[in-house]
Write a protein that holds these residues in place. Structure first.
Motif, PDB file in Angstrom:
ATOM      1  N   MET A 156       1.488   8.967  12.041  1.00  0.00           N
ATOM      2  CA  MET A 156       0.193   8.366  11.684  1.00  0.00           C
ATOM      3  C   MET A 156      -0.376   7.636  12.896  1.00  0.00           C
ATOM      4  SD  MET A 156       0.649   6.858   7.834  1.00  0.00           S
ATOM      5  CE  MET A 156       2.366   6.393   7.903  1.00  0.00           C
ATOM      6  N   PHE A 179      -6.132   9.896  -6.833  1.00  0.00           N
ATOM      7  CA  PHE A 179      -4.936   9.461  -6.110  1.00  0.00           C
ATOM      8  C   PHE A 179      -4.382  10.673  -5.358  1.00  0.00           C
ATOM      9  CE2 PHE A 179      -0.182   9.266  -6.519  1.00  0.00           C
ATOM     10  CZ  PHE A 179       0.020   8.350  -5.503  1.00  0.00           C
ATOM     11  N   ARG A 233      -5.541   0.981   7.409  1.00  0.00           N
ATOM     12  CA  ARG A 233      -4.081   1.148   7.279  1.00  0.00           C
ATOM     13  C   ARG A 233      -3.450  -0.225   7.095  1.00  0.00           C
ATOM     14  NH1 ARG A 233      -1.769   4.936   5.570  1.00  0.00           N
ATOM     15  NH2 ARG A 233      -2.717   6.394   7.048  1.00  0.00           N
ATOM     16  N   VAL A 238       3.262   2.792  -7.751  1.00  0.00           N
ATOM     17  CA  VAL A 238       3.681   3.660  -6.647  1.00  0.00           C
ATOM     18  C   VAL A 238       4.468   2.797  -5.656  1.00  0.00           C
ATOM     19  CG1 VAL A 238       2.880   5.136  -4.745  1.00  0.00           C
ATOM     20  CG2 VAL A 238       1.681   5.160  -6.941  1.00  0.00           C
ATOM     21  N   TYR A 254      -0.165  -3.297   0.613  1.00  0.00           N
ATOM     22  CA  TYR A 254       0.870  -3.276   1.654  1.00  0.00           C
ATOM     23  C   TYR A 254       1.418  -4.703   1.772  1.00  0.00           C
ATOM     24  CZ  TYR A 254      -1.001   1.149   3.743  1.00  0.00           C
ATOM     25  OH  TYR A 254      -1.433   2.439   4.005  1.00  0.00           O
ATOM     26  N   LEU A 260      -6.061   2.945  -8.030  1.00  0.00           N
ATOM     27  CA  LEU A 260      -4.807   2.350  -7.533  1.00  0.00           C
ATOM     28  C   LEU A 260      -5.130   1.216  -6.564  1.00  0.00           C
ATOM     29  CD1 LEU A 260      -1.568   3.201  -7.169  1.00  0.00           C
ATOM     30  CD2 LEU A 260      -2.397   4.114  -5.022  1.00  0.00           C
ATOM     31  N   ASP A 318       8.468   7.731  -1.517  1.00  0.00           N
ATOM     32  CA  ASP A 318       7.109   7.944  -2.028  1.00  0.00           C
ATOM     33  C   ASP A 318       7.266   8.347  -3.495  1.00  0.00           C
ATOM     34  OD1 ASP A 318       4.437   8.362  -2.357  1.00  0.00           O
ATOM     35  OD2 ASP A 318       4.226   9.941  -0.845  1.00  0.00           O
ATOM     36  N   GLN A 367      -8.343  12.692   0.446  1.00  0.00           N
ATOM     37  CA  GLN A 367      -7.181  11.948  -0.041  1.00  0.00           C
ATOM     38  C   GLN A 367      -7.578  10.522  -0.469  1.00  0.00           C
ATOM     39  OE1 GLN A 367      -3.500  12.472   0.247  1.00  0.00           O
ATOM     40  NE2 GLN A 367      -2.717  10.653   1.249  1.00  0.00           N
ATOM     41  N   HIS A 368      -7.167  10.146  -1.681  1.00  0.00           N
ATOM     42  CA  HIS A 368      -7.384   8.801  -2.253  1.00  0.00           C
ATOM     43  C   HIS A 368      -8.862   8.467  -2.520  1.00  0.00           C
ATOM     44  CE1 HIS A 368      -3.186   8.179  -2.052  1.00  0.00           C
ATOM     45  NE2 HIS A 368      -3.076   7.440  -0.968  1.00  0.00           N
ATOM     46  N   HIS A 373      -3.679  -0.301  -3.586  1.00  0.00           N
ATOM     47  CA  HIS A 373      -2.662   0.202  -2.637  1.00  0.00           C
ATOM     48  C   HIS A 373      -2.154  -0.939  -1.740  1.00  0.00           C
ATOM     49  CE1 HIS A 373      -0.766   2.772   0.295  1.00  0.00           C
ATOM     50  NE2 HIS A 373      -1.305   3.886  -0.173  1.00  0.00           N
ATOM     51  N   ARG A 433     -12.336   3.699  -0.765  1.00  0.00           N
ATOM     52  CA  ARG A 433     -11.748   2.972   0.372  1.00  0.00           C
ATOM     53  C   ARG A 433     -12.491   3.270   1.674  1.00  0.00           C
ATOM     54  NH1 ARG A 433      -6.035   5.791   2.228  1.00  0.00           N
ATOM     55  NH2 ARG A 433      -6.797   7.917   2.453  1.00  0.00           N
ATOM     56  N   TRP A 441       5.933   3.036  -1.818  1.00  0.00           N
ATOM     57  CA  TRP A 441       5.792   3.885  -0.623  1.00  0.00           C
ATOM     58  C   TRP A 441       6.248   3.158   0.632  1.00  0.00           C
ATOM     59  CZ3 TRP A 441       1.764   3.920   3.469  1.00  0.00           C
ATOM     60  CH2 TRP A 441       1.844   5.054   4.288  1.00  0.00           C
ATOM     61  N   GLU A 498       2.236  -0.420  -5.438  1.00  0.00           N
ATOM     62  CA  GLU A 498       0.834  -0.163  -5.744  1.00  0.00           C
ATOM     63  C   GLU A 498       0.629   0.002  -7.245  1.00  0.00           C
ATOM     64  OE1 GLU A 498       0.154   3.450  -3.458  1.00  0.00           O
ATOM     65  OE2 GLU A 498       1.592   2.774  -1.974  1.00  0.00           O
ATOM     66  N   LYS A 509       7.965  12.104  -4.810  1.00  0.00           N
ATOM     67  CA  LYS A 509       7.074  12.938  -3.991  1.00  0.00           C
ATOM     68  C   LYS A 509       7.742  13.437  -2.718  1.00  0.00           C
ATOM     69  CE  LYS A 509       2.605  11.803  -3.714  1.00  0.00           C
ATOM     70  NZ  LYS A 509       1.429  10.925  -3.456  1.00  0.00           N
TER      71      LYS A 509
HETATM   72  C1  BG6 Z   1       0.628   6.492  -1.112  1.00  0.00           C
HETATM   73  C2  BG6 Z   1       0.952   7.928  -1.449  1.00  0.00           C
HETATM   74  O1  BG6 Z   1       0.012   5.863  -2.191  1.00  0.00           O
HETATM   75  O2  BG6 Z   1      -0.262   6.477   0.001  1.00  0.00           O
HETATM   76  C3  BG6 Z   1       1.531   8.629  -0.241  1.00  0.00           C
HETATM   77  O3  BG6 Z   1       1.854   7.980  -2.543  1.00  0.00           O
HETATM   78  C4  BG6 Z   1       0.591   8.513   0.944  1.00  0.00           C
HETATM   79  O4  BG6 Z   1       1.780   9.994  -0.556  1.00  0.00           O
HETATM   80  C5  BG6 Z   1       0.291   7.034   1.171  1.00  0.00           C
HETATM   81  O5  BG6 Z   1       1.219   9.087   2.080  1.00  0.00           O
HETATM   82  C6  BG6 Z   1      -0.673   6.786   2.330  1.00  0.00           C
HETATM   83  O6  BG6 Z   1      -1.816   7.545   2.190  1.00  0.00           O
HETATM   84  P1  BG6 Z   1      -2.918   7.571   3.320  1.00  0.00           P
HETATM   85  O7  BG6 Z   1      -3.964   8.532   2.878  1.00  0.00           O
HETATM   86  O8  BG6 Z   1      -3.442   6.160   3.419  1.00  0.00           O
HETATM   87  O9  BG6 Z   1      -2.236   7.982   4.592  1.00  0.00           O
END
Ligand code: BG6
Length: 315
Positions: A275, A88, A78, A263, A188, A184, A230, A102-103, A186, A107, A265, A291, A210
């Motif tokens: 979370m 994605f 995270r 993206v 932060y 992507l 998002d 997811q994703h 991603h 990762r 977010w 992203e 989204k």
């Molecule tokens: C972003 C998405 O890229 O990642 C969001 O657009 C998502 O919808 C966010 O909530 C975090 O994703 P994750 O799987 O790391 O909690």
């Protein structure tokens, strides 16, 4: 103490050799870190090849990493720069990737460190270091292989210079049938106060909202954040840098190569609460994800072909 008249001079560490980046593998072979002669440094976790830290020469962190991020390989990180591949989000309607988490799995897989290359510099200010990481059908776990039965290899390169970080990926189809993917970076970003942040470079761009039923919308002016955001932008002008500014001062400029989407977010209060690995809970004030990716559509890669994409983040 008596000082000797013919005391030898201290030896220069490596006479004649220009200063070079130092690269170390630490924490039981789980992380690779690199520091430039001028002091900037990065750390990359082999789990996900996730860049978890990028510091300036004074030691100030540029990426946001949750205090509760799992760095032991039990979960995607995270924070930092997790790498999304081959899907994605989730894609229940896209049969080949419909079973993936997811994703995707990149990762959440342990990558191999393939090595470093450094550029020598004449002074202290133009040295750079590139770290290469690899993931392929041969190295992912059996579960991921079952869920996505294609033959592929990924090379992910992370290059640090005194004033920029470049992350680039090469995806190769090693099989005998085409596959479709999304990818992507991603990222932060660490910021001081989300309410003072503006993102430029997305003006007049179409985006999917989204948090509003995936409606197609049009951006007017800069993006500002005052609640959960998002969005998947498809920038009108792909060459224009996307710039994150705070209190009117540009902090990060992102230039994309072959990554057509962006993206944006921020989970804001409620999503951050929900979370378990997001700490501190008000940390949403200090981060913004911008992203670079290829996520709006699917990119098809024919057997034997390779795709290359990346971003350069300048400060
Ligand atoms: C972003 C998405 O890229 O990642 C969001 O657009 C998502 O919808 C966010 O909530 C975090 O994703 P994750 O799987 O790391 O909690």
């Amino acid at each position: 103490m008596v000082d000797r008249p013919n005391k030898p001079q201290a030896l220069a560490t490596t006479p004649g050799l220009p200063p070079q980046a130092q690269v170390n593998i630490t924490h039981d072979n789980s992380r690779v870190s690199a520091v430039l002669p001028s002091g900037e440094c990065i750390e990359v976790l082999l789990h996900g090849a996730t860049v978890t830290s990028w510091k300036d020469r004074a030691g100030n962190e540029r990426l946001w990493l949750s205090e509760a991020a799992k760095l032991d390989g039990s979960k995607a990180v995270r924070g930092g720069i997790p790498l999304v591949f081959p899907v994605f989000g989730t894609a229940p309607d896209h049969e080949p990737t419909s079973k993936l988490p997811q994703h995707g799995f990149a990762r959440n897989s342990r990558w191999d460190f393939l090595g470093k290359s450094t550029t020598e510099s004449s002074g202290q200010t133009d040295a750079s270091v590139k770290l290469d990481f690899g993931l392929s059908t041969a190295t992912i776990d059996d579960e991921a292989k079952k869920l996505w039965p294609f033959s592929f290899s990924l090379i992910y390169s992370v290059t640090l210079t005194p004033d920029a970080l470049r992350t680039g990926i090469v995806i190769t189809n090693d099989g005998d049938q085409p596959f479709e993917f999304q990818t992507l970076l991603h990222t932060y970003f660490r910021i001081g106060d989300i309410t003072k942040v503006k993102i430029s470079g997305l003006e007049e761009s179409a985006y999917i909202d989204k948090v509003d039923g995936a409606k197609e919308k049009q951006q007017t002016g800069d993006v500002t954040i005052a609640g959960e955001v998002d969005r998947v932008y498809h920038p009108a002008s792909p060459e224009t840098p996307v710039v994150v500014s705070e209190s009117g001062e540009a902090k990060f400029s992102i230039v994309r190569d072959n990554l057509g989407d962006v993206v944006v977010w921020n989970p804001w209060v409620e999503k951050a609460q929900g979370m378990g690995d997001f700490e501190p809970k008000d940390g949403y004030r200090n981060m913004i994800c911008v992203e670079a990716g290829a996520v709006k559509a699917w990119t098809k890669l024919e057997a034997g072909d390779a795709y290359e994409g990346g971003q350069i983040i300048s400060v």
